[in-house]
Each structure stands twice: as structure tokens, then as C-alpha cells.
Design a protein around this motif. Structure first.
Motif, mmCIF file in Angstrom:
data_model
loop_
_atom_site.group_PDB
_atom_site.id
_atom_site.type_symbol
_atom_site.label_atom_id
_atom_site.label_comp_id
_atom_site.label_asym_id
_atom_site.label_seq_id
_atom_site.Cartn_x
_atom_site.Cartn_y
_atom_site.Cartn_z
ATOM 1 N N UNK B 114 -67.048 -13.389 -69.649
ATOM 2 C CA UNK B 114 -67.360 -14.485 -70.525
ATOM 3 C C UNK B 114 -68.220 -15.387 -69.439
ATOM 4 N N UNK B 115 -67.606 -15.729 -68.399
ATOM 5 C CA UNK B 115 -68.298 -16.758 -67.326
ATOM 6 C C UNK B 115 -69.777 -16.055 -66.854
ATOM 7 N N UNK B 116 -69.783 -14.652 -66.719
ATOM 8 C CA UNK B 116 -70.617 -14.123 -66.251
ATOM 9 C C UNK B 116 -71.841 -13.871 -67.081
ATOM 10 N N UNK B 117 -71.491 -13.801 -68.474
ATOM 11 C CA UNK B 117 -72.659 -13.411 -69.462
ATOM 12 C C UNK B 117 -73.998 -14.134 -69.347
ATOM 13 N N UNK B 119 -75.786 -14.967 -66.833
ATOM 14 C CA UNK B 119 -76.531 -14.265 -65.737
ATOM 15 C C UNK B 119 -77.418 -13.011 -66.257
ATOM 16 N N UNK B 120 -77.032 -12.742 -67.371
ATOM 17 C CA UNK B 120 -77.969 -11.666 -68.156
ATOM 18 C C UNK B 120 -79.393 -12.270 -68.612
ATOM 19 N N UNK B 121 -78.896 -13.509 -68.846
ATOM 20 C CA UNK B 121 -80.186 -14.190 -69.454
ATOM 21 C C UNK B 121 -81.515 -14.341 -68.596
ATOM 22 N N UNK B 123 -84.992 -16.669 -67.240
ATOM 23 C CA UNK B 123 -85.078 -18.101 -67.055
ATOM 24 C C UNK B 123 -85.772 -18.807 -68.133
ATOM 25 N N UNK B 129 -83.047 -22.592 -74.514
ATOM 26 C CA UNK B 129 -81.806 -22.958 -74.930
ATOM 27 C C UNK B 129 -81.474 -24.276 -74.389
ATOM 28 N N UNK B 172 -75.102 -22.861 -65.540
ATOM 29 C CA UNK B 172 -74.799 -22.209 -66.460
ATOM 30 C C UNK B 172 -75.197 -20.644 -66.404
ATOM 31 N N UNK B 175 -73.805 -19.166 -62.158
ATOM 32 C CA UNK B 175 -72.667 -19.507 -61.356
ATOM 33 C C UNK B 175 -71.893 -18.358 -61.415
ATOM 34 N N UNK B 177 -72.583 -15.612 -60.965
ATOM 35 C CA UNK B 177 -72.622 -14.565 -59.569
ATOM 36 C C UNK B 177 -71.999 -14.825 -58.397
#
Lengths: 276, 296
Positions: B114-117, B119-121, B123, B129, B172, B175, B177
């Protein structure tokens, strides 16, 4: 060791922080199903009052400014091709430097490793001019080739090949195999986990890059998804949160799903690269 | 096994040549070409480039030149972002790693994911968002603040809020990584050290200070250096979220370089600015490395 109440309270903290990570994405999804009128109305509505698919319809087929599917295809094509080039040239070079009698080996290794210190900004404008001179701006070449010069992969694989036991290769050489056969049949299969890690890092890097594709492309059909979205945000979608959020949702959901599936290998990869 | 004849050397070289060519064409030549450009009055549209020696650099250091403002104002803004973001990126990354590692084994993986998700988005999605979340009137955050009777905050149009917003969005996004790298390092700290610490009656906090921190020092250095470099290269977030505003307060150095190159078309000036920026980044990395090694 740990008390039950400690476990529960730490889990609650984790859930609250988790919500902070998820809420922006949920809010994006919620807005994408709202009419703009409702999106701008005060009041926090997680479930749209009027549920609409118009935003998605408009973004996907309703106008010619946003070839979203083409952008996604471009990003995937550029990311995959760029990654394949990196994997091929990096594995070859790293194996050559680690094991074969390449002339000027030490010099080459120190130049490659030294280049890791060089900030990317130094090559940014001259690379642009180089592609300009070659007449390759606004093509796939300019979106793919510059990433192939990065020495990170060579360094990563070089370290791996150096630690790889020599016996297997020697046995194959005794059987009469040549260097190329040994590389393809013996060395490559053994390096699969490291190669996979390099692939994920490289793909993410190319796929998410922003400034380079922004300045080197200008026709709508050559945009990557990242730059295409940015241009819509500054252009015709600027006053339509619904359409913007539909656009970002379309771009995000596949990436997030892929990431959730792939992140285990990614994390394993971080372990293997010995980044510590 | 391999004979060191010229034939063998030749076939071995074939392994390295493809990468070497790409390295020369897309790294070595651009470095030289960039330095060459920086010595010229290089207009993007003018095919004639007049050699001016070090004049572009002199202009950057001449207080009466607009280049001086462009470079040092930009540098000041970039430096502000580095100073605000790096400590947060490192501390929160480590904090989340510690949190995830304290969780019961069964749910650890879920929260790490969840905290890593984010990172897939990419810039631009991050910017869009957060622009919407931080919107002064319709934004989710100000609406929740209103419910708590907190006056609305001009997140993107006033200081220090614009910096806070940029750091928040970056945090957001990236982090996860740093967290993964810290989790990896924490798992390598030997259990025996902790057990010995517990036997000596060390508290959780004392064990963290005296056992955990010294053991993960190399990782700490790695995260500090990579976060500093990443923050120095910031471009997309201010370009899309604040557009450099309010005024030019969040207009970072890279934005000024891009404007000088493509809006003013002065590639010679921009190349000189890029080279100086790179030198500053290299110097900072070396200093960080030295400081951390001296403490030992």
C-alpha cells in the motif's frame, strides 16, 4: 515479546497512514465519475450523486486531442524496446569485462563506473542538439536511444558476473563451446534474477521520464502517456476535473495493477542489487 | 581457457563494442558537445554559432546580467526544495520501514504494498491528483479543514504553502522506494545484536540509537545521496503544480534552464548553466560522502 495491545495500536497507526496513501487515488476515481458541476460543488461526496461515464467516453473516443490509447501504446513500446536494448548491450558488455580478455579492460571499467557520478542534466541539451542535427526529434529513436548509455546496468551485472563460479564456464569450454555459446547457454540463464531486476528498474525509469519526452516530441501522436496527460492538464482539460480524473484513472489503473503484481520481484531485486 | 592471441581479443571485444558505441554516442560526445556549446553564442534558430569563450559563464556571475538572476534565483529555489524535502524523505522512509517491520508478519506485505503503490504513478498523474486535492475552493483537503473550522489554506498560491504542497506530493509519490530500501537494510541487522541489547536491558529507543542506526549507516548514506540528487533534479512537480509560482518563488533551476534553452533559444547560456548545476551536484555528493566517512 510484543504485547497484544502494542500489536493492535501499531496496526491502527499503519491503517491510518495507509489511508493517507490510498485516499488520493480513491478521490481521483470518485471525481472521474462525477459531472463537473458536482465536482465543483462544495461538500465531500465520496459516492457521486449523479453517476456518469461521460468523462471516460469523452476521453477515450469523444475527441481527437487525446489519443490516450496511442499514448499508452507509445509508452509501452518505448519502455519495452528501451529495456530490451539495455538488457542486450549491458549483459554482453558486463560479461566481456568480467570474464573475457578485452583490451583496455581496466580503463573501460573505471570510465563506465566513473560515469555513474555524472548528473543527467549535463547531457540534456547537447543530446537534444545531437538528435536535432540527425533530424530525429519527434521520433521513437529520440524516445528510446538516450537511455541505453546509462552504465548502471553494466555495473550491476559486472558485479554479478565477477562473483559467478568459473567452473561451469570452464566445463563448457572443455566441451568445445565458444565464448558466445557459453554466454548464451551457461551465463545468461544463471543471471536471470539480476537481469529481471535491471529490466524493472530500466522500464520504470523510461516509462516515468517526463522532461526528456516533453521537449523532444511535439506531435500529439508521438506523446507518451506522461507528457500527453501533462499537456491536456495545461490545455483543453484544465477546467474539467471530471475529464482530467478519467484521463489519469485510465493511465493509472493498469500501471498500479501491474505494479502490485510486479512489486515482489522489484523488492527482491532491491535485495539482490546489494543497494545497502 | 581463452588464448590471449589477437583473435581471442577480437572476439572478446565484440561483447563490449555495442555498449561502448552507445556510451560514446549518447554520453561521451554529448558531454564534450555540451561544454563546446557553452563556449558559444548558440541561438537555437541561428545556424551560425559565434565563439565567445567563457563569456556565458562570466554573465552567470555578473550581478548586472539577467543570467545571474536566472541561475542563482533558480539555484536558491532548488536548494530550498532539497533542504525541505531530503530530511523528510529520509526520516519518513525510515519511519515507515520501522513501522512495517514491527507489524505482525501476516499483514506486513499488505502495508508494504500500500505504501509503495504511488511509486507506480507517473509525475503528471501525481501533479493532477494533488492539484485537485489541494484546490483552494473545491479541494478535498480544504473542505475537510473547513469541517474542523480551520480557515482555508492557499496551498499552491502562497508561501510557505507552495513548498509544503510540493514536498507533500513528492513524499506521497516516492517515499515507498526509500522505505523498501530501508526495510531491506533493517532485515540484515543481526538478530543477535538485538538479543544482546535486550539482555543488557536496553529500551526500544536505546536499541534503535545504538544498534539499528549504526548498522544501517551505509544504506542511510545511499538514501541521502540518491534523494538529494533526485530532489536537485526536480522539475515536473513545480512545472505542473505551481508553475513556478507564487511569482517565481518555486521556479527551480531546471525550469530556468529549460526556459533559457527553448523559450529564449539561448542554448549556449543554458548549456553553461547545466554544466554549473552538474558541478554543484557532484560537489554535494562528494561532501556528503566525505562527511559520512569522517564520522567513523
Amino acid at each position: 515479546m510484543q504485547s497484544r495491545s502494542f500489536k493492535i495500536s501499531i496496526s491502527i497507526v499503519a491503517v491510518i497512514i495507509g489511508l493517507l496513501f490510498i485516499v488520493p487515488i480513491l478521490w481521483m476515481l470518485a471525481t472521474s465519475f462525477k459531472t463537473d458541476q458536482e465536482a465543483f460543488t462544495a461538500g465531500i461526496k465520496w459516492i457521486p450523486e449523479v453517476f456518469t461515464l461521460e468523462n471516460y467516453q469523452y476521453t477515450l473516443v469523444g475527441n481527437s486531442d487525446t489519443p490516450v490509447m496511442k499514448w499508452m501504446a507509445n509508452s509501452l513500446f518505448v519502455g519495452i524496446t528501451g529495456t530490451l536494448i539495455v538488457l542486450i548491450v549491458d549483459t554482453l558488455a558486463a560479461y566481456g569485462l568480467a570474464r573475457l580478455d578485452v583490451p583496455f579492460k581496466k580503463l573501460l571499467i573505471s570510465i563506465f563506473i566513473g560515469s555513474l557520478m555524472i548528473p543527467w542534466v549535463i547531457t540534456f541539451l547537447p543530446l537534444y542538439m545531437e538528435f536535432n542535427v540527425l533530424g530525429l526529434l519527434d521520433t521513437y529513436a529520440v524516445l528510446i536511444l538516450p537511455y541505453s548509455a546509462n552504465a548502471f546496468g553494466v555495473f550491476l551485472l559486472y558485479q554479478y558476473f565477477r562473483g559467478f563460479p568459473k567452473e561451469l564456464e570452464e566445463a563448457a569450454f572443455l566441451d568445445g563451446a565458444n565464448k558466445w555459446q557459453v554466454f548464451v547457454r551457461v551465463v545468461l540463464p544463471s543471471a536471470r534474477p539480476v537481469i529481471w531486476t535491471l529490466a524493472i528498474f530500466t522500464f520504470m525509469g523510461i516509462y516515468n521520464d517526463f522532461l526528456w519526452p516533453l521537449v523532444t516530441t511535439n506531435s500529439p501522436e508521438m506523446r507518451t502517456i506522461t507528457t500527453g496527460i501533462a499537456i491536456m492538464q495545461q490545455g483543453s482539460f484544465v477546467s474539467s476535473p471530471g475529464r482530467l480524473m478519467a484521463l489519469t484513472s485510465i493511465a493509472t489503473i493498469p500501471a498500479v495493477l501491474l505494479f502490485i503484481i510486479g512489486q515482489r520481484s522489484f523488492i527482491k531485486g532491491v535485495n539482490q542489487t546489494g543497494i545497502k | 581457457m581463452t588464448k590471449s592471441s589477437w583473435k581471442s581479443k577480437l572476439t572478446s571485444s565484440l561483447f563490449v563494442i555495442p555498449y561502448l558505441l552507445l556510451f560514446i554516442v549518447f554520453l561521451l560526445i554529448p558531454i564534450g558537445y555540451g561544454a563546446w556549446m557553452s563556449l558559444h553564442n548558440w541561438d537555437l534558430l541561428n545556424p551560425v554559432h559565434e565563439f565567445v569563450g567563457l563569456k556565458n559563464y562570466q554573465k552567470i556571475f555578473d550581478p548586472n546580467s539577467y543570467l545571474n538572476d536566472l541561475f542563482f534565483e533558480g539555484l536558491k529555489n532548488t536548494a530550498q526544495f532539497v533542504v525541505y524535502s531530503v530530511p523528510v524523505l529520509v526520516a519518513v522512509g525510515l519511519g515507515l520501514a520501522l513501522l512495517v517491520n514491527t507489524l505482525p508478519g501476516k499483514i506486513r506485505g499488505i502495508f508494504r504494498t500500500v505504501y509503495f503503490i504511488p511509486y507506480a504513478v507517473s509525475v503528471s498523474v501525481v501533479a493532477i491528483i494533488w492539484l485537485w486535492l489541494l484546490d483552494t475552493n473545491s479541494g478535498l483537503i480544504n473542505q475537510y479543514l473547513q469541517k474542523l473550522n480551520v480557515p482555508i489554506i492557499p496551498w499552491l498560491t502562497d508561501l510557505p504553502w507552495a513548498w509544503i504542497s510540493l514536498v507533500k506530493a513528492t513524499l506521497w509519490w516516492t517515499i515507498g522506494f526509500n522505505m523498501v530500501i530501508f526495510i531491506n537494510a533493517l532485515n540484515d541487522v543481526s538478530e543477535e545484536l538485538y538479543e544482546a541489547g535486550s539482555l543488557d536491558g536496553a529500551s526500544r529507543w536505546q536499541r534503535f540509537i545504538h544498534i539499528t542506526l549504526p548498522s544501517i549507516k551505509p544504506t542511510m548514506l545511499f538514501v541521502v545521496i540518491t534523494s538529494t540528487i533526485a530532489s536537485f533534479n526536480i522539475y515536473g512537480q513545480p512545472y505542473l503544480m505551481t508553475r513556478g509560482g507564487p511569482g517565481t518563488e518555486t521556479k527551480v533551476l531546471l525550469m530556468n534552464i529549460v526556459d533559457e534553452a527553448f523559450k529564449q533559444r539561448q542554448l549556449g547560456n543554458a548549456a553553461a548553466m547545466s554544466l554549473l548545476m552538474a558541478l554543484i551536484m557532484i560537489t554535494i555528493s562528494i561532501v556528503q560522502f566525505r562527511i559520512s566517512n569522517r564520522k567513523e
